[in-house]
Enzyme design. Sequence first.
Site, PDB file in Angstrom:
ATOM      1  CB  SER A 245      -1.155  -0.232   1.187  1.00  0.00           C
ATOM      2  OG  SER A 245      -0.358  -0.201   2.364  1.00  0.00           O
ATOM      3  CG  HIS A 275      -0.828  -5.263   2.074  1.00  0.00           C
ATOM      4  ND1 HIS A 275      -0.275  -5.121   3.261  1.00  0.00           N
ATOM      5  CD2 HIS A 275      -0.825  -4.032   1.409  1.00  0.00           C
ATOM      6  CE1 HIS A 275       0.240  -3.821   3.441  1.00  0.00           C
ATOM      7  NE2 HIS A 275      -0.220  -3.321   2.238  1.00  0.00           N
ATOM      8  NE  ARG A 331       2.309  -3.599  12.312  1.00  0.00           N
ATOM      9  CZ  ARG A 331       2.273  -3.855  11.048  1.00  0.00           C
ATOM     10  NH1 ARG A 331       1.620  -2.800  10.249  1.00  0.00           N
ATOM     11  NH2 ARG A 331       2.596  -4.957  10.299  1.00  0.00           N
ATOM     12  CG  ASP A 377      -3.278  -7.994   8.901  1.00  0.00           C
ATOM     13  OD1 ASP A 377      -4.000  -7.236   9.330  1.00  0.00           O
ATOM     14  OD2 ASP A 377      -2.563  -8.172   7.863  1.00  0.00           O
TER      15      ASP A 377
HETATM   16  N1  HAX Z   1       1.327 -19.721   5.762  1.00  0.00           N
HETATM   17  C1  HAX Z   1       1.929 -20.546   4.918  1.00  0.00           C
HETATM   18  N2  HAX Z   1       3.097 -20.289   4.248  1.00  0.00           N
HETATM   19  C2  HAX Z   1       3.668 -19.202   4.171  1.00  0.00           C
HETATM   20  C3  HAX Z   1       3.182 -18.328   5.039  1.00  0.00           C
HETATM   21  C4  HAX Z   1       2.296 -18.458   5.821  1.00  0.00           C
HETATM   22  N3  HAX Z   1       1.697 -17.575   6.944  1.00  0.00           N
HETATM   23  N4  HAX Z   1       4.240 -16.925   5.080  1.00  0.00           N
HETATM   24  C5  HAX Z   1       4.945 -17.406   4.064  1.00  0.00           C
HETATM   25  N5  HAX Z   1       4.724 -18.622   3.644  1.00  0.00           N
HETATM   26  C6  HAX Z   1       5.539 -19.174   2.485  1.00  0.00           C
HETATM   27  C7  HAX Z   1       5.341 -18.179   1.318  1.00  0.00           C
HETATM   28  O1  HAX Z   1       3.979 -18.510   0.620  1.00  0.00           O
HETATM   29  C8  HAX Z   1       6.384 -18.811   0.252  1.00  0.00           C
HETATM   30  O2  HAX Z   1       6.133 -19.967  -0.337  1.00  0.00           O
HETATM   31  P1  HAX Z   1       6.529 -20.121  -1.826  1.00  0.00           P
HETATM   32  O3  HAX Z   1       8.045 -20.760  -1.693  1.00  0.00           O
HETATM   33  O4  HAX Z   1       5.793 -21.524  -1.926  1.00  0.00           O
HETATM   34  O5  HAX Z   1       6.034 -19.115  -2.485  1.00  0.00           O
HETATM   35  C9  HAX Z   1       7.462 -19.358   1.397  1.00  0.00           C
HETATM   36  O6  HAX Z   1       6.983 -19.328   2.550  1.00  0.00           O
HETATM   37  C10 HAX Z   1       8.517 -18.287   1.780  1.00  0.00           C
HETATM   38  O7  HAX Z   1       7.835 -16.834   1.809  1.00  0.00           O
HETATM   39  P2  HAX Z   1       8.495 -15.642   2.863  1.00  0.00           P
HETATM   40  O8  HAX Z   1       9.740 -15.307   2.037  1.00  0.00           O
HETATM   41  O9  HAX Z   1       8.727 -16.170   4.324  1.00  0.00           O
HETATM   42  O10 HAX Z   1       7.421 -14.540   2.958  1.00  0.00           O
HETATM   43  P3  HAX Z   1       7.011 -13.528   1.687  1.00  0.00           P
HETATM   44  O11 HAX Z   1       7.906 -12.494   1.973  1.00  0.00           O
HETATM   45  O12 HAX Z   1       7.079 -14.085   0.573  1.00  0.00           O
HETATM   46  O13 HAX Z   1       5.448 -13.193   2.127  1.00  0.00           O
HETATM   47  C11 HAX Z   1       3.548 -12.652   3.469  1.00  0.00           C
HETATM   48  C12 HAX Z   1       5.210 -12.483   3.111  1.00  0.00           C
HETATM   49  C13 HAX Z   1       3.169 -11.914   4.468  1.00  0.00           C
HETATM   50  C14 HAX Z   1       3.095 -12.265   2.105  1.00  0.00           C
HETATM   51  C15 HAX Z   1       3.515 -13.905   3.766  1.00  0.00           C
HETATM   52  O14 HAX Z   1       4.069 -14.487   5.024  1.00  0.00           O
HETATM   53  C16 HAX Z   1       1.995 -14.585   3.785  1.00  0.00           C
HETATM   54  O15 HAX Z   1       1.381 -14.921   2.923  1.00  0.00           O
HETATM   55  N6  HAX Z   1       1.351 -14.447   5.266  1.00  0.00           N
HETATM   56  C17 HAX Z   1       0.058 -14.755   5.387  1.00  0.00           C
HETATM   57  C18 HAX Z   1      -0.892 -13.622   4.889  1.00  0.00           C
HETATM   58  C19 HAX Z   1      -0.711 -12.542   5.867  1.00  0.00           C
HETATM   59  O16 HAX Z   1      -0.894 -12.498   6.950  1.00  0.00           O
HETATM   60  N7  HAX Z   1      -0.494 -11.420   5.240  1.00  0.00           N
HETATM   61  C20 HAX Z   1      -0.350 -10.004   6.041  1.00  0.00           C
HETATM   62  C21 HAX Z   1       0.986  -9.518   6.159  1.00  0.00           C
HETATM   63  C22 HAX Z   1       1.045  -8.123   7.054  1.00  0.00           C
HETATM   64  C23 HAX Z   1       0.530  -7.104   6.196  1.00  0.00           C
HETATM   65  O17 HAX Z   1       1.222  -6.788   5.067  1.00  0.00           O
HETATM   66  N8  HAX Z   1      -0.577  -6.683   6.823  1.00  0.00           N
HETATM   67  O18 HAX Z   1      -1.113  -5.780   5.888  1.00  0.00           O
END
Ligand code: HAX
Length: 446
Positions: A245, A275, A331, A377
Amino acid sequence: MNEPKKTSLKLKLQEKIEAFRPRITKLNKEFGNVQIDTVNIGQAIGGARDVRCLVTDISYLDPQEGIRFRGKTIPETFAALPKVPGSDYPFVEGFWYFLLTGEVPTLAQTLEVVQDFRARSQVPQYVFDVLRAMPRDTHPMTMLSTAVLAMQRESKFAHRYAEGMKKNDYWDPMYEDSTDLVARLPVIAAYIYRMKYKGDIQIAPNPELDMGGNFAHMMGIARPYDDVARMYFILHSDHESGNVSAHTTHLVASALSDAYYSFSAGLNGLAGPLHGLANQEVLSWVQGVMKKMGGKLPSDEELEKFLWDTLNSGQVVPGYGHAVLRKTDPRYTSQMEFCQKYLPDYPMFKLVNAIYRVAPKVLTAHGKTKNPWPNVDAQSGVIQYYYGLTEYDFYTVLFGVGRALGVLANITWDRGLGYAIERPKSVTTEMLEKWALEGGRKPAAG
Ligand code: HAX
């Protein structure tokens, strides 16, 4: 939704994507560390992770320590700012002053912002008309983003730019638009909420109240929801510049698009499930568990199974993981402390705590995420639900109102400092494969 027809174009595309995918996997796995100029292949195809190419002084995210706003941790920020009389939390208006200037305002300076917000908070009627013209089951984030975009005709920046304005003056109308937006967003958000979920019975703003208090009042939720609103808006305001964002808002504004265009775009990014939509997904997940358990709390073993079921079905565990953080998000901790004080026996809070006990172990054993700890979140929806805001597709709207503070302060400074239009360079997969085999990009390459 009906299954769309598979045209020959679509079938061909599917074939091409599936044939291409192993090339990306190979580049990532075998050549991720190969250097292409100042980034590596893994970063080029992996969302620019850790590439240091954004500048902001408004907040900084340390992987271990979490966010600092203008150099202050969350507890330091809450402690330093002037508090609303009778409340545990500061004025959001004082926080806006602090984000913009880096200085803690006095009470008098804060109250001046309170007055200023009040004077700016009138939302033009046509914005409500636009919202009313949308199908009522439209997602509230779509409504919020549309309302912001519809209001673009008010932009002082766009007007002044069309008249001819010196570059050094850009920040001034950007500040004006940003402040107008921050002052109006709670009114728009509460309007969407009451229109969609509360029989379209609106509650007029109370000009005596501060931003958090007035928001709680317009939502029709009693105290201490005013404090929830203050805490929530401040906690969600900023998370340095690289998140979707903030980055989107900054990117769009770099084309000298005004604050309305830029923030509306930022909201669309916030609406993504990876996000800002994650808070809605967390609540949905938590309630799914409660439902399967017939309303009783699961044991840690049962919870572990629910988590594995989610992971094994290819889904992410919402509210866990982070692109930068490598510890529990402060947070999350801040909201947990609020829950411990106000709702310690609430079953959903107990379940969220149980997930905190179990999920990091499961995610570590799963072995993918770099950060098995909760993010902002994981906790926030539970508080909203407790105070009667049970319509969880609205939660990201609350995030959006808070996020406005950070991203709009940032684009005001962007124009103040004359930051350039953003234009990173792209390459083709074939180029990457060539450089991968050569051990890196040679200066002569295109
Ligand atoms: N559950 C399962 N798998 C997860 C995970 C989770 N909570 N978090 C990361 N992974 C996976 C990723 O999907 C990725 O898999 P692939 O290699 O198959 O693509 C792998 O672990 C490596 O990811 P990472 O390097 O640890 O994390 P990223 O930087 O790629 O992604 C995210 C960060 C926040 C998008 C990710 O942790 C996620 O999808 N979390 C769940 C959704 C979530 O809570 N989002 C909110 C984040 C906070 C925010 O921005 N709020 O607005």
